[in-house]
Motif scaffolding. Sequence first.
Motif, PDB file in Angstrom:
ATOM      1  N   VAL A  76      24.800  68.269  13.761  1.00  0.00           N
ATOM      2  CA  VAL A  76      25.392  69.617  13.719  1.00  0.00           C
ATOM      3  C   VAL A  76      25.371  70.238  15.118  1.00  0.00           C
ATOM      4  O   VAL A  76      26.384  70.762  15.601  1.00  0.00           O
ATOM      5  N   PHE A  77      24.221  70.164  15.795  1.00  0.00           N
ATOM      6  CA  PHE A  77      24.129  70.800  17.113  1.00  0.00           C
ATOM      7  C   PHE A  77      24.964  70.048  18.151  1.00  0.00           C
ATOM      8  O   PHE A  77      25.481  70.667  19.088  1.00  0.00           O
ATOM      9  N   ALA A  78      25.112  68.736  17.965  1.00  0.00           N
ATOM     10  CA  ALA A  78      25.979  67.984  18.888  1.00  0.00           C
ATOM     11  C   ALA A  78      27.426  68.431  18.732  1.00  0.00           C
ATOM     12  O   ALA A  78      28.138  68.631  19.722  1.00  0.00           O
ATOM     13  N   ARG A  79      27.869  68.615  17.491  1.00  0.00           N
ATOM     14  CA  ARG A  79      29.239  69.095  17.242  1.00  0.00           C
ATOM     15  C   ARG A  79      29.445  70.475  17.840  1.00  0.00           C
ATOM     16  O   ARG A  79      30.455  70.746  18.477  1.00  0.00           O
ATOM     17  N   MET A  80      28.460  71.345  17.624  1.00  0.00           N
ATOM     18  CA  MET A  80      28.579  72.725  18.130  1.00  0.00           C
ATOM     19  C   MET A  80      28.615  72.739  19.658  1.00  0.00           C
ATOM     20  O   MET A  80      29.300  73.555  20.263  1.00  0.00           O
ATOM     21  N   SER A  81      27.828  71.855  20.268  1.00  0.00           N
ATOM     22  CA  SER A  81      27.734  71.847  21.736  1.00  0.00           C
ATOM     23  C   SER A  81      28.781  70.935  22.363  1.00  0.00           C
ATOM     24  O   SER A  81      28.830  70.814  23.584  1.00  0.00           O
TER      25      SER A  81
END
Lengths: 204, 222
Positions: A76-81
């Motif tokens: 999730v955080f990889a997608r957001m970043s």
Amino acid sequence: MARVDLEVAAHERLLIIGPNGCGKTTLLNVLSTLLRPSAGSVSYPGLAKNPRKDIGLMGHDIGIYEDLSAADNLRVFARMSDIDPAPIRALLATVGLEAGDQAVAKYSAGMRRRLALAALLQAQPALALLDEPFAQMDPGGIAGVSKAIKALPGAVIIASHQVQHAAPLATRAILMDCGQIRWTGRADQAEAAWRALHHERGEL
Amino acid sequence: MKTLLNVLHKDMLIEWAARSRTVALLSFAYTILLLFAFAIGPDAGALRLHAGAYMWLGLLLTSTLLLERSMRIEVEAGALSKLLLIPIDPAGLFYGKAIANTLQLLLVGAFSVPLIFVICDATLTENIGWLGLTLILGSAGLAAPGTLYAAMTARLSGSQLLLPLMLFPLVVPVIVAAVKATSLVMLGDPMDQIGAWLTLLACFNLIYWSLCGILFGRVIEA
């Protein structure tokens, strides 16, 4: 906090020690830009125009979604970043976690902190702010976290009571008391300064 | 737009991972509807006359649990701070979360309709498409201000009490318009009033979705 004057060089490892309530967490929150100082200013000459892009924070609230698995949190955080989510398994292995389907809600406090560190490693911040990274860790966890902190690429500021574990990871240390910096010196002298403060306060 | 889709995907992923909570939410909505029916008693006429009102009051009460939870997952372990440090576009975060909340409210609404028809002995006198459109506009009208207010109250103690206290007065026009439109679909619309009520709902949605999108960034930074 009052009259705090602090400079941190790129790639420097700084340790912040001090008694409970001395302002360590507040200082980290101000440095993270999440808390605006009521007076004074913070500048980030080496970071992006929006410094948040280059800052990573592992606070008391470690920044995860409890219902998701560790791997899903990192995804999730990889997608957001907008960063490559591929090496998630390797990232988790670095901090001693496995990429299972178990929800983070079932993790122990130490495992959660290790996951938060994996998220920091994933983000590769130019400035990493770590608040009590060794809290609630067993000896294996402390070794894993130490290894992960060493792998962080940029400047690292660690606020910790566990000087014996944090000092070997830092080059410089500051001692805070009552919202002010009381002492600055080499990290390997931090434990002595810490003891001296305790002695002065009549706690030893 | 990318942020919106990422947030929507993330919220759906979390809801799927914690789907037992969604089942509990649906059970809560069903319980409220059954309690309304028990409170009115075996008066089929009264139940049929107010079926739309029961449905929307059930959805409104359920929405407070859903909306409060949607922001609690962001603040309880500090995920919101992490998102702010990415840094995430606040408008994208708002619209992603508000759309996710709208979809969940629609799910609750879609599950409530059959029960309403059974316990209130309601019938459809107009096109079912009108009922679908009312559900979409009504759910969206609750979700947008609800998402903003949930963000305002999420970090406060007593957020479960504060959210409905702040939200209910604001969504009175949405509830009135949605109840009227639903009742017309169920009881008949000889004077073609459905369009007017749905237009009113659409106008409130336009105001809420644009204003809340602008204000959300200030709220989460505070």
